[in-house]
Design a protein around this motif. Sequence first.
Motif, PDB file in Angstrom:
ATOM      1  N   ASP A  96       0.875  -1.170   0.000  1.00 37.17           N
ATOM      2  CA  ASP A  96       0.000   0.000   0.000  1.00 37.17           C
ATOM      3  C   ASP A  96       0.919   1.227   0.000  1.00 37.17           C
ATOM      4  N   ALA A  98       0.239   4.373  -0.617  1.00 35.65           N
ATOM      5  CA  ALA A  98      -0.296   5.603  -0.024  1.00 35.65           C
ATOM      6  C   ALA A  98      -0.030   5.634   1.481  1.00 35.65           C
ATOM      7  N   ASP A  99      -0.244   4.501   2.139  1.00 35.38           N
ATOM      8  CA  ASP A  99      -0.003   4.446   3.580  1.00 35.38           C
ATOM      9  C   ASP A  99       1.410   3.966   3.901  1.00 35.38           C
ATOM     10  N   MET A 100       2.162   3.651   2.863  1.00 35.74           N
ATOM     11  CA  MET A 100       3.520   3.131   3.018  1.00 35.74           C
ATOM     12  C   MET A 100       3.595   1.968   4.007  1.00 35.74           C
ATOM     13  N   THR A 173      -4.524  -6.621  15.715  1.00 38.12           N
ATOM     14  CA  THR A 173      -4.015  -5.519  16.547  1.00 38.12           C
ATOM     15  C   THR A 173      -3.475  -4.415  15.646  1.00 38.12           C
ATOM     16  N   GLY A 174      -3.497  -3.182  16.161  1.00 32.62           N
ATOM     17  CA  GLY A 174      -2.904  -2.051  15.431  1.00 32.62           C
ATOM     18  C   GLY A 174      -3.570  -1.801  14.100  1.00 32.62           C
ATOM     19  N   GLY A 175      -2.846  -1.232  13.164  1.00 32.37           N
ATOM     20  CA  GLY A 175      -3.396  -0.918  11.860  1.00 32.37           C
ATOM     21  C   GLY A 175      -2.387  -0.147  11.015  1.00 32.37           C
ATOM     22  N   ARG A 176      -2.880   0.459   9.941  1.00 36.58           N
ATOM     23  CA  ARG A 176      -1.977   1.152   9.008  1.00 36.58           C
ATOM     24  C   ARG A 176      -1.715   2.577   9.484  1.00 36.58           C
ATOM     25  N   TYR A 177      -1.234   2.689  10.707  1.00 39.41           N
ATOM     26  CA  TYR A 177      -0.926   4.004  11.275  1.00 39.41           C
ATOM     27  C   TYR A 177       0.149   3.839  12.334  1.00 39.41           C
ATOM     28  N   VAL A 178       0.893   4.935  12.540  1.00 42.67           N
ATOM     29  CA  VAL A 178       2.025   4.902  13.467  1.00 42.67           C
ATOM     30  C   VAL A 178       1.586   5.234  14.886  1.00 42.67           C
ATOM     31  N   LYS A 179       0.538   6.054  14.975  1.00 43.42           N
ATOM     32  CA  LYS A 179       0.069   6.537  16.271  1.00 43.42           C
ATOM     33  C   LYS A 179      -1.070   5.696  16.792  1.00 43.42           C
ATOM     34  N   GLY A 180      -1.088   5.445  18.069  1.00 39.73           N
ATOM     35  CA  GLY A 180      -2.245   4.758  18.628  1.00 39.73           C
ATOM     36  C   GLY A 180      -2.172   4.830  20.134  1.00 39.73           C
ATOM     37  N   SER A 181      -3.272   5.197  20.762  1.00 42.06           N
ATOM     38  CA  SER A 181      -3.306   5.246  22.214  1.00 42.06           C
ATOM     39  C   SER A 181      -4.690   4.796  22.641  1.00 42.06           C
ATOM     40  N   ARG A 206       5.785  -1.292   8.324  1.00 39.65           N
ATOM     41  CA  ARG A 206       6.030   0.090   7.926  1.00 39.65           C
ATOM     42  C   ARG A 206       7.122   0.116   6.854  1.00 39.65           C
TER      43      ARG A 206
ATOM     44  N   PRO B 232       1.346  11.172   0.466  1.00 42.91           N
ATOM     45  CA  PRO B 232       2.344  10.128   0.185  1.00 42.91           C
ATOM     46  C   PRO B 232       3.489  10.641  -0.685  1.00 42.91           C
ATOM     47  N   SER B 408      -8.350   6.612  19.554  1.00 42.66           N
ATOM     48  CA  SER B 408      -7.423   7.685  19.916  1.00 42.66           C
ATOM     49  C   SER B 408      -6.034   7.435  19.360  1.00 42.66           C
ATOM     50  N   GLY B 409      -5.491   8.460  18.700  1.00 42.45           N
ATOM     51  CA  GLY B 409      -4.126   8.368  18.177  1.00 42.45           C
ATOM     52  C   GLY B 409      -3.082   8.749  19.204  1.00 42.45           C
TER      53      GLY B 409
END
Lengths: 458, 458
Positions: A96, A98-100, A173-181, A206, B232, B408-409
């Motif tokens: 992917d 676009a989301d690298m 778990t997680g997803g196509r993003y670096v941030k998560g809280s 990533r 991107p 939440s990110g």
Amino acid sequence: MAELAALAPGALVTSGADAPPDLTHDEALGAEPVVPAAVVHPTATEQVAAVLAYADTHGVPVTARGSGTGLSGAAIPHPDGILVVFDQMAEILEIDEADMVAVVQPGVTLERLDAALAPRGLVYPVFPGEYSASLGGNVATNAGGMRAVKYGVTRHQILGLEAVLAGGQVIRTGGRYVKGSSGYDLTQLIVGSEGTLAVVTEAILRLHPRRPHQRTLLAPFATLAEVTGAVPAVVNSGIDPYLCEYIDLVTMAAMVDQLGLELGVPPELREAALAYLVVGVEGHSEERVDDDVARAAGVLADAGALDVFVLPDHSADALIEAREKAFWLAKGSGADDIVDVVVPRSRIDTFMSGVARLAADHEAWVAGCGHAGDGNVHLSVFQPDAQRRRSLMRALFALGAELGGAVSGEHGLGRTKSAYWLELEDPAKIELMRRIKAAFDPRGILNPGAVLTPGDTP
Amino acid sequence: MAELAALAPGALVTSGADAPPDLTHDEALGAEPVVPAAVVHPTATEQVAAVLAYADTHGVPVTARGSGTGLSGAAIPHPDGILVVFDQMAEILEIDEADMVAVVQPGVTLERLDAALAPRGLVYPVFPGEYSASLGGNVATNAGGMRAVKYGVTRHQILGLEAVLAGGQVIRTGGRYVKGSSGYDLTQLIVGSEGTLAVVTEAILRLHPRRPHQRTLLAPFATLAEVTGAVPAVVNSGIDPYLCEYIDLVTMAAMVDQLGLELGVPPELREAALAYLVVGVEGHSEERVDDDVARAAGVLADAGALDVFVLPDHSADALIEAREKAFWLAKGSGADDIVDVVVPRSRIDTFMSGVARLAADHEAWVAGCGHAGDGNVHLSVFQPDAQRRRSLMRALFALGAELGGAVSGEHGLGRTKSAYWLELEDPAKIELMRRIKAAFDPRGILNPGAVLTPGDTP
């Protein structure tokens, strides 16, 4: 066997006795091969789930295996257990751009992934040296390698997982993003757990832009202490090296002699040098890389390098390949065990002075190289007597811990290093980890014998 | 109170009634302040350990508090509990330039740390917007901010912790190294757990070389879809932006009007632009940054920007500050709640189209800005009716999850977002997290009401 085959239709199921001998071991030196009761080659997550649900109900041990290139015995099966081999779940499911991220099954090798990413100008930056290794194995051991000084290790690249819990439930778990809280980070807990908490069936990786221009510098130093002292200056100079490795005298000599490396270091310098620092820089333009090479050379000279060589591409490639294959060199030379202790990078020379003393005390011979940028020291230990060797290994690990380090930087504990680690680690932390293990795997079916139990120290 | 004071000699112990009202809340919008039974300001880890051992024995809730700048209510105390305030444990214990780490107590603010690092040419690269925030709070919420597109978030910088377990045992995790494969990663499990697993009393932070030259580009686009489409290309171009933010029309207008920003965007362009992309580049030399600015401008123009403005330093600083203070702008404008959903960055425009539809359906007004580089969308929600607002919030979070995102990110769930998350998350994962919680905190004394219990949705 019949039950397993019925539970996992589509999967190849064989008895352990019928399986190829290669599946009875990984690359851990000195570990005993084990024939499992059964081998399953699943083709889909549901089959893994069915096998785990069955195993949980019947209390059958389960060991997951990727390419079997691990160095600590985490993929060695249990004699009464099921070995789950991921060679039939080896698809790159998506790249992917676009989301690298890349989404991969556990059996995908680093080599195949890199071949798929290179034409798109992308890179998965974990290069642990053995490119036939699988991503599933990399996730299990939190594989590192030479580029960690710039990109970090496997855990820094894993954004999400699909994993099967001991009872057979599939979680994402997680997803196509670096941030998560949003709740506890199960991704990071499973990464590096060596198949003892869950079986990973998919990973979101990533990706990074691929820097097309690379250059390698080789700097001989009179002492390892000077090499260690030079590293912060190199890393902090802004040239952002993607590798920063030291090679000791003995290992360099073995590389040059056995592999016929031509590095252009004159004999008189080779005699004066006790250790070498290899620095790699990379960039998007030739011009910037040239500029960084000049700056790096200046920093190295200021730090006391006896000379600085900018290697021609073919020599640089040969040197890096030789460095990556140092394990095979050690194995070929008859090493009895290997160590991948990590210490704060400022303590490498203190650690190595201690190692020399301990080796002498144990009438052993120890040589090595390591990731100077991140304090990960690789040693080959030559002492055929098992008892003396274990005593030396114990002392090496204790010294690493005393200097603020850990037993393993990237190989994992598996079955062959867990006993040393269990001796050294804080009992309060081990108890906590056992409770975490029980929270995931109450019946203890996942990779018993690895990590939290003293396995089979060679 | 007397028992607590005796247990923690040297710590300031007061009753909740005597504590300043500021300690009864954090910055979560609409959350009710709570007066705790007691407040302890420890000066040393042993005092924290003594308080936790006492609390565990007597089943007393414990809430940890840094600067109280959190946005989800994780630092709101329990009425029958002890609030542990880290304002007296606020020392930078060490800046270790050789290993490029800082060792800090939890009360150290980002502002103080940055002031200590700047003269040494180093940076701790997490800039979540509020620099009076404490490192302890940043660790608890896994704080992110604008530079995550380049440097990642708090968890990527935390190499090790000292933490007190519920029973009062003190553990040390990780160390001054990036690599580690020696047992489960307790560091990463505790980061982002919002004080529900352990109380952090020390952290080892990874430092980076500080790039002294920075430049900011502002690109108006006709649609948010084009902004999302441009990201991107910007990230993958090799200019390695350290920020990549979008600002919507309404938020930009509020910034320009209320803060008097002078950005030099002519009125006709302002009318045509529905969204703005802000790109920041940095480097070790003026020349390289100039070159990156030219490349970034080209990439933005190719991606359909209506124009590209390279901002003068003072305008750039004012814009970034305004962006960082967007929460205060929202609060000042009377926003009823805020959202920091994360989605894959390629889905931001899809998410925002859905948000517009949902806002209209709920007769609400929603505006925002966000971290375009990492898919973290910040929204201010204006709908005073609590029931309709909750229905809208629920729908926004569900849409984010459907697009592969999370509730939440970077703010965390605390007490104010946990109910939404518990509704949406896979029950198998929630059960697993509850078992992990029990492995750390069997009596449930650590921050009850946050994360795994539906707290107080405003």
